[in-house]
Design an enzyme around this catalytic site. Sequence first.
Site, PDB file in Angstrom:
ATOM      1  N   ILE A 102      -1.172   8.934   0.458  1.00  0.00           N
ATOM      2  CA  ILE A 102      -1.216   9.333   1.854  1.00  0.00           C
ATOM      3  C   ILE A 102      -2.663   9.508   2.304  1.00  0.00           C
ATOM      4  CG2 ILE A 102      -0.931  11.789   1.231  1.00  0.00           C
ATOM      5  CD1 ILE A 102       0.725  12.116   3.854  1.00  0.00           C
ATOM      6  N   CYS A 103      -2.924   9.220   3.565  1.00  0.00           N
ATOM      7  CA  CYS A 103      -4.229   9.462   4.181  1.00  0.00           C
ATOM      8  C   CYS A 103      -5.332   8.706   3.440  1.00  0.00           C
ATOM      9  CB  CYS A 103      -4.475  10.979   4.224  1.00  0.00           C
ATOM     10  SG  CYS A 103      -5.927  11.491   5.177  1.00  0.00           S
ATOM     11  N   GLY A 104      -6.390   9.381   3.065  1.00  0.00           N
ATOM     12  CA  GLY A 104      -7.534   8.737   2.440  1.00  0.00           C
ATOM     13  C   GLY A 104      -7.221   8.019   1.148  1.00  0.00           C
TER      14      GLY A 104
END
Length: 201
Positions: A102-104
């Site tokens: 998720i995300c970065g």
Amino acid sequence: MHRHPVHLAVYDTLADWETGYATASLARAGYEVRTVGASADTVRSIGGLAVRPDLVLDDVRPSGSSLLILPGADLWDAGDRLAPFARKAREFLDAGVPVAAICGATAGLAREGLLDERGHTSAVSFYLAATGYRGGGRYADADAVTDGGLVTAGPTEPVAFAREILRLLGVYEGEVLDAWYRLYHDSDAEAYAVLQWAGAR
């Protein structure tokens, strides 16, 4: 039935809000959640939480795991300190064991080449494009995507991220999975009755 643990990667600046729905639901479903660090040293999340890893990354094997979860962190975009976690994700996927990022962490997997041939999402398409990866044509503007054993999501979608993980591991299905999502994402009180009837939480 014996279940292998779920492994949650932990590192400095990890985004501690992104994986809580997933890990709490998995633990309630009977999975052991074990934290994994680059070393045994305590790390500190963006929110200031101190986490002492249960295991060191080099000691984790796909054969002893049900899933590797990679949360976002500022460090994913600040050099290559977290690259070993992306390489571990490749090891898991090559062994047929799922990974959720998720995300970065999605940018870390993009740099590793793991999104070139799989459908995926992230915060926004140009965030991943900046990595120079070759998978831009497989990017989906969606809350979360699962393809080839890999779950991806953006930073504002921790509930959708968890939904895909719960689906992938068969924790909830069909109407129950839909009710779980509606309860935690939409605050739909009627969904609680479905979960209560099914013995799910």
